[in-house]
Scaffold this motif. Structure first.
Motif, short mmCIF file in Angstrom:
data_model
loop_
_atom_site.label_atom_id
_atom_site.label_comp_id
_atom_site.label_asym_id
_atom_site.label_seq_id
_atom_site.Cartn_x
_atom_site.Cartn_y
_atom_site.Cartn_z
N ALA A 17 0.59 -0.85 0.30
CA ALA A 17 -0.17 -0.22 -0.37
C ALA A 17 0.56 0.92 -0.23
O ALA A 17 0.58 2.35 -0.66
CB ALA A 17 -0.67 -0.32 1.10
N ALA A 18 2.18 1.14 0.59
CA ALA A 18 3.05 2.21 0.59
C ALA A 18 3.49 2.50 -0.30
O ALA A 18 4.36 3.73 -1.10
CB ALA A 18 3.73 2.69 1.55
N GLY A 19 3.98 1.76 -0.93
CA GLY A 19 4.44 1.32 -2.00
C GLY A 19 4.42 2.75 -4.20
O GLY A 19 5.62 3.35 -4.05
N PRO A 20 2.97 2.49 -3.92
CA PRO A 20 3.04 3.82 -4.98
C PRO A 20 3.33 5.48 -4.23
O PRO A 20 3.67 5.77 -5.58
CB PRO A 20 1.33 4.08 -5.50
CG PRO A 20 0.72 1.91 -5.41
CD PRO A 20 2.06 2.50 -3.69
N GLY A 21 2.69 5.45 -3.18
CA GLY A 21 3.81 7.02 -2.80
C GLY A 21 4.70 6.81 -2.48
O GLY A 21 4.61 8.11 -2.63
N GLU A 22 5.16 5.91 -2.15
CA GLU A 22 7.23 5.80 -2.69
C GLU A 22 7.32 6.41 -3.51
O GLU A 22 8.50 6.93 -3.78
CB GLU A 22 7.62 5.21 -1.61
CG GLU A 22 7.28 4.67 -0.23
CD GLU A 22 7.58 3.76 0.49
OE1 GLU A 22 8.26 2.51 -0.22
OE2 GLU A 22 7.65 3.07 1.53
N ASN A 23 6.95 5.91 -4.56
CA ASN A 23 8.22 5.75 -6.11
C ASN A 23 7.25 6.75 -6.42
O ASN A 23 8.40 7.71 -7.22
CB ASN A 23 7.05 4.73 -6.74
CG ASN A 23 7.66 3.20 -6.53
OD1 ASN A 23 8.50 2.88 -6.00
ND2 ASN A 23 6.27 2.38 -6.77
N ALA A 24 5.76 7.72 -6.76
CA ALA A 24 5.93 8.62 -6.51
C ALA A 24 6.59 10.37 -6.28
O ALA A 24 6.79 10.96 -6.44
CB ALA A 24 4.61 9.16 -5.85
N LEU A 25 7.07 9.78 -4.94
CA LEU A 25 7.68 11.14 -4.17
C LEU A 25 9.53 10.93 -4.58
O LEU A 25 9.97 11.67 -4.82
CB LEU A 25 7.65 10.94 -2.57
CG LEU A 25 8.03 11.38 -1.80
CD1 LEU A 25 8.43 13.10 -1.66
CD2 LEU A 25 9.03 10.81 -0.21
N HIS A 29 11.48 13.90 -6.63
CA HIS A 29 12.89 14.01 -5.72
C HIS A 29 13.72 14.06 -6.40
O HIS A 29 14.86 14.57 -6.58
CB HIS A 29 12.19 14.19 -4.27
CG HIS A 29 11.03 14.66 -3.84
ND1 HIS A 29 11.38 16.28 -3.73
CD2 HIS A 29 10.20 14.57 -3.40
CE1 HIS A 29 10.03 16.97 -3.40
NE2 HIS A 29 9.32 15.85 -2.75
N VAL A 30 13.97 12.59 -7.00
CA VAL A 30 15.30 12.18 -7.43
C VAL A 30 15.28 12.70 -8.96
O VAL A 30 14.36 12.23 -9.77
CB VAL A 30 15.43 10.93 -7.28
CG1 VAL A 30 17.09 10.63 -7.87
CG2 VAL A 30 15.15 10.71 -5.28
N SER A 31 16.99 12.96 -9.61
CA SER A 31 16.50 12.99 -11.22
C SER A 31 16.60 11.40 -11.62
O SER A 31 17.13 10.92 -11.37
CB SER A 31 17.64 13.84 -11.17
OG SER A 31 18.86 13.52 -10.65
N SER A 32 16.28 11.70 -12.82
CA SER A 32 16.47 10.38 -13.51
C SER A 32 17.70 9.08 -13.37
O SER A 32 17.48 8.52 -13.98
CB SER A 32 16.65 10.76 -15.30
OG SER A 32 16.15 9.52 -15.92
N THR A 37 19.87 4.29 -9.10
CA THR A 37 20.78 4.30 -7.72
C THR A 37 19.40 4.41 -6.53
O THR A 37 20.04 3.32 -5.28
CB THR A 37 21.49 5.65 -7.21
OG1 THR A 37 22.50 5.20 -8.02
CG2 THR A 37 22.52 4.96 -6.26
N ALA A 38 18.66 5.12 -6.03
CA ALA A 38 18.52 5.61 -4.84
C ALA A 38 17.27 4.54 -4.76
O ALA A 38 16.89 3.62 -3.50
CB ALA A 38 17.19 7.06 -5.39
N LEU A 39 17.12 3.92 -5.98
CA LEU A 39 16.06 2.64 -5.98
C LEU A 39 15.97 1.05 -5.17
O LEU A 39 15.91 0.71 -4.79
CB LEU A 39 15.46 2.45 -7.22
CG LEU A 39 14.16 3.26 -7.07
CD1 LEU A 39 13.71 2.27 -8.70
CD2 LEU A 39 12.70 2.61 -6.74
N SER A 40 17.92 1.18 -5.93
CA SER A 40 19.06 -0.18 -5.19
C SER A 40 18.92 0.45 -4.52
O SER A 40 18.68 -0.49 -2.67
CB SER A 40 19.96 0.26 -6.04
OG SER A 40 21.03 -0.60 -5.71
N VAL A 41 18.99 1.11 -3.27
CA VAL A 41 19.29 2.02 -2.46
C VAL A 41 18.43 1.33 -1.33
O VAL A 41 18.55 0.46 0.04
CB VAL A 41 20.49 2.89 -1.72
CG1 VAL A 41 20.53 4.02 -0.52
CG2 VAL A 41 21.52 3.32 -2.53
N GLN A 42 17.17 1.83 -1.64
CA GLN A 42 15.72 1.47 -0.69
C GLN A 42 15.77 0.17 -0.78
O GLN A 42 15.72 -0.22 0.60
CB GLN A 42 15.22 2.12 -1.24
CG GLN A 42 13.50 2.38 -1.18
CD GLN A 42 12.28 2.21 -1.67
OE1 GLN A 42 12.80 2.71 -3.12
NE2 GLN A 42 11.37 2.88 -1.39
#
Length: 119
Positions: A17-25, A29-32, A37-42
């Motif tokens: 349930a939190a996934g779509p909100g996290e992805n939108a955020l 806020h993170v450039s392309s 890298t941000a997804l990998s660290v997460q």
């Protein structure tokens, strides 16, 4: 065993349930170039927390008190997280906008409307 299955389902339901909100955020806020890298660290952080949680749960003694203590700590952390920024500031009042006069009005009507708008 049934309680463990319900807990497992609730955890992954919450994560899903939190996934779509996290992805939108993240996308906002993170450039392309840094997004992968941000997804990998997460993902790495989530896997590390899951592994550490599994190790801690394996060491806990059976019975209710350790789980109540863990639930209390989790609830306290959630409440602190919710109130981390304090009260929200009030929104400033909107500034009144000038009214424009339609060109179809006569000059006397336009002057009276302009005087009324200036007051």
């Amino acid at each position: 065993m049934i309680l463990a299955a319900i807990g497992y389902g609730l955890v992954y339901l919450g994560l899903g349930a939190a996934g779509p909100g996290e992805n939108a955020l993240l996308h906002r806020h993170v450039s392309s170039p840094g997004r992968a890298t941000a997804l990998s660290v997460q993902s790495l952080a989530l896997q590390l927390v899951a592994a550490l949680t599994g190790l801690i749960i394996g060491v806990l003694p059976s019975g209710l008190p350790p789980w109540l203590l863990g639930g209390t700590v989790l609830l306290a952390g959630a409440l602190l997280w919710i109130h981390r920024n304090g009260p929200t500031p009030e929104t400033p009042a909107e500034t009144p906008q000038r009214h424009t006069v339609s060109p179809s009005l006569s000059t006397t009507d336009s002057n009276s409307l302009q005087q009324h708008a200036d007051q």
